[in-house]
Design a protein around this motif. Sequence first.
Motif, short mmCIF file in Angstrom:
data_model
loop_
_atom_site.label_atom_id
_atom_site.label_comp_id
_atom_site.label_asym_id
_atom_site.label_seq_id
_atom_site.Cartn_x
_atom_site.Cartn_y
_atom_site.Cartn_z
N ASN A 35 29.12 43.38 50.47
CA ASN A 35 29.42 42.31 49.54
C ASN A 35 29.91 42.88 48.22
O ASN A 35 29.12 43.44 47.45
CB ASN A 35 28.18 41.44 49.30
CG ASN A 35 27.73 40.73 50.57
OD1 ASN A 35 28.52 40.07 51.22
ND2 ASN A 35 26.46 40.91 50.92
N THR A 36 31.20 42.76 47.95
CA THR A 36 31.79 43.27 46.72
C THR A 36 32.74 42.24 46.12
O THR A 36 33.26 41.38 46.83
CB THR A 36 32.58 44.58 46.98
OG1 THR A 36 33.59 44.32 47.96
CG2 THR A 36 31.66 45.69 47.48
N ALA A 37 32.96 42.35 44.82
CA ALA A 37 33.86 41.41 44.13
C ALA A 37 35.31 41.65 44.51
O ALA A 37 36.13 40.75 44.53
CB ALA A 37 33.68 41.54 42.62
N SER A 38 35.66 42.91 44.81
CA SER A 38 37.01 43.27 45.22
C SER A 38 36.93 44.14 46.46
O SER A 38 35.91 44.81 46.70
CB SER A 38 37.73 44.03 44.09
OG SER A 38 39.00 44.49 44.53
N ARG A 39 37.99 44.16 47.27
CA ARG A 39 38.03 45.00 48.47
C ARG A 39 39.10 46.08 48.33
O ARG A 39 39.35 46.83 49.28
CB ARG A 39 38.33 44.16 49.72
CG ARG A 39 37.41 42.98 49.95
CD ARG A 39 35.95 43.38 50.04
NE ARG A 39 35.63 44.11 51.26
CZ ARG A 39 34.43 44.65 51.51
NH1 ARG A 39 33.47 44.56 50.61
NH2 ARG A 39 34.21 45.30 52.64
N ASN A 53 41.87 42.21 41.25
CA ASN A 53 40.66 42.41 40.45
C ASN A 53 40.17 43.86 40.52
O ASN A 53 38.97 44.12 40.65
CB ASN A 53 39.55 41.46 40.91
CG ASN A 53 38.40 41.36 39.92
OD1 ASN A 53 38.59 41.55 38.72
ND2 ASN A 53 37.20 41.10 40.43
N VAL A 54 41.11 44.80 40.45
CA VAL A 54 40.77 46.23 40.47
C VAL A 54 40.28 46.65 39.09
O VAL A 54 40.90 46.32 38.08
CB VAL A 54 41.99 47.07 40.89
CG1 VAL A 54 41.68 48.56 40.80
CG2 VAL A 54 42.42 46.70 42.30
N SER A 55 39.18 47.39 39.04
CA SER A 55 38.62 47.80 37.75
C SER A 55 38.80 49.28 37.46
O SER A 55 38.71 49.71 36.32
CB SER A 55 37.12 47.49 37.72
OG SER A 55 36.42 48.32 38.66
N LEU A 77 42.46 50.02 32.75
CA LEU A 77 41.41 50.24 33.73
C LEU A 77 40.60 51.49 33.41
O LEU A 77 41.02 52.34 32.63
CB LEU A 77 42.01 50.37 35.13
CG LEU A 77 42.84 49.19 35.63
CD1 LEU A 77 43.37 49.48 37.03
CD2 LEU A 77 42.02 47.91 35.63
N LYS A 78 39.46 51.63 34.06
CA LYS A 78 38.62 52.82 33.94
C LYS A 78 39.06 53.85 34.98
O LYS A 78 39.81 53.52 35.91
CB LYS A 78 37.16 52.45 34.15
CG LYS A 78 36.58 51.50 33.11
CD LYS A 78 35.17 51.07 33.46
CE LYS A 78 35.16 50.12 34.65
NZ LYS A 78 33.81 49.57 34.92
N THR A 79 38.58 55.08 34.84
CA THR A 79 38.82 56.11 35.86
C THR A 79 37.48 56.64 36.36
O THR A 79 36.48 56.61 35.65
CB THR A 79 39.65 57.29 35.31
OG1 THR A 79 38.97 57.88 34.20
CG2 THR A 79 41.03 56.83 34.89
N ASP A 80 37.49 57.11 37.58
CA ASP A 80 36.29 57.70 38.17
C ASP A 80 36.72 58.61 39.31
O ASP A 80 37.90 58.63 39.69
CB ASP A 80 35.34 56.62 38.67
CG ASP A 80 33.87 57.08 38.69
OD1 ASP A 80 33.63 58.30 38.59
OD2 ASP A 80 32.98 56.21 38.79
N VAL A 81 35.76 59.34 39.89
CA VAL A 81 36.04 60.30 40.96
C VAL A 81 35.79 59.69 42.33
O VAL A 81 34.76 59.05 42.57
CB VAL A 81 35.18 61.57 40.80
CG1 VAL A 81 35.34 62.47 42.02
CG2 VAL A 81 35.55 62.32 39.54
N ALA A 91 32.88 50.44 41.23
CA ALA A 91 34.27 50.03 41.00
C ALA A 91 34.60 48.68 41.64
O ALA A 91 35.37 47.89 41.09
CB ALA A 91 35.23 51.09 41.50
N LEU A 92 34.04 48.43 42.83
CA LEU A 92 34.35 47.22 43.57
C LEU A 92 33.45 46.04 43.22
O LEU A 92 33.64 44.94 43.72
CB LEU A 92 34.28 47.50 45.08
CG LEU A 92 35.27 48.53 45.63
CD1 LEU A 92 34.99 48.81 47.10
CD2 LEU A 92 36.71 48.06 45.43
N GLY A 93 32.46 46.29 42.38
CA GLY A 93 31.55 45.21 42.00
C GLY A 93 30.61 44.83 43.11
O GLY A 93 30.52 43.66 43.50
N SER A 94 29.88 45.82 43.65
CA SER A 94 28.94 45.56 44.73
C SER A 94 27.84 44.59 44.30
O SER A 94 27.29 44.71 43.21
CB SER A 94 28.31 46.88 45.21
OG SER A 94 27.42 46.65 46.28
#
Length: 327
Positions: free
Chosen positions: A213-217, A265-267, A289-293, A323-326
């Motif tokens: 269950n995430t806000a974005s896929r 809705n990519v973060s 947007l933010k960045t992450d690994v 990132a996906l808003g779990s």
Amino acid sequence: MNARRLIPSAALAGAVALAATALTGCSGAAASGTGKDGRLDVTASFYPMQFLAEQIGGDHVAVVSLTKPGVEPHDLEITPKQTGRLGQSDVVVYLKGLQPAVDEAVAQSGVKAVVDAAALTELEAHGPSGHDHAHAHEGEEGHAEAHAHDHGESGADPHLWLDPAKYAEVAKGVGAALEKADPDHAADYRKNTDELVGKLTALDAEFKNGLQNTASRTFITTHAAFGYLAERYGLDQEGISGVDPESEPSPARMKELQELAKKENVSTVFFETLASDKTAKSLATDTGLKTDVLDPLEGITDQSQGADYFEVMRSNLKNLQKALGSK
């Protein structure tokens, strides 16, 4: 979802048969499992293959990787010393289609006990953009082919280790190969294989539950290496530069990703530890947007978010959830 195209089963069956023939033909030091120090001498092509050999082989094997930590595997060049060592190995574990230099060296090595991970599971062709194919109809193979990875035979995507379930299938094949090469320790190899497969099965369950269950896929990453992961867990991968993490994306691709980020809705824009983060940061800056690994796990370095496969995969899961808003 990340669209796929199965590689013909006939080709897979042929590859498996070829691998089996090679393994049953092993003899001498490889058959008895007695290297210089009494251990089986195993050469692995890069980290994911090295990890399997070490976990399954335990104290009975001495494993050396052709790809040093920090080296981008796709660009590996084999030295004469490595070529010589390869030919003296009892067992070689590699993944055909990922590293052309390794493929050529293995073919010329003369080693009889060769394990090709690509022959131990069914490979698929993934496009760098999941959305390009989300509504593709069956029979549009030419369209899918045009966007497929330019890796391996028939455009096969080699990044199978990023799917724990597929990686478990390969683990079983590597375990069987070590049993054939060193029958005196077959029981230990079998036990270690079962334990590793159990851990990979548990990891698969963690990803399924964690990404249910995430806000974005949709996730954006510099290296389009996560096709199997996306397919397994119902996500859409969007690669900035496609297969080669060092290649420069076109202005049109950057614009497309900017629009897609807003729509889906990519973060976060993901980058990796073994490649430049320039394009990821550029896209993130342009879109706010933010960045992450998100680590493709082609090697472990001091910059990795974990000390081994399992630790880094769990870091990937945590970063994807964030990132996906779990929920």
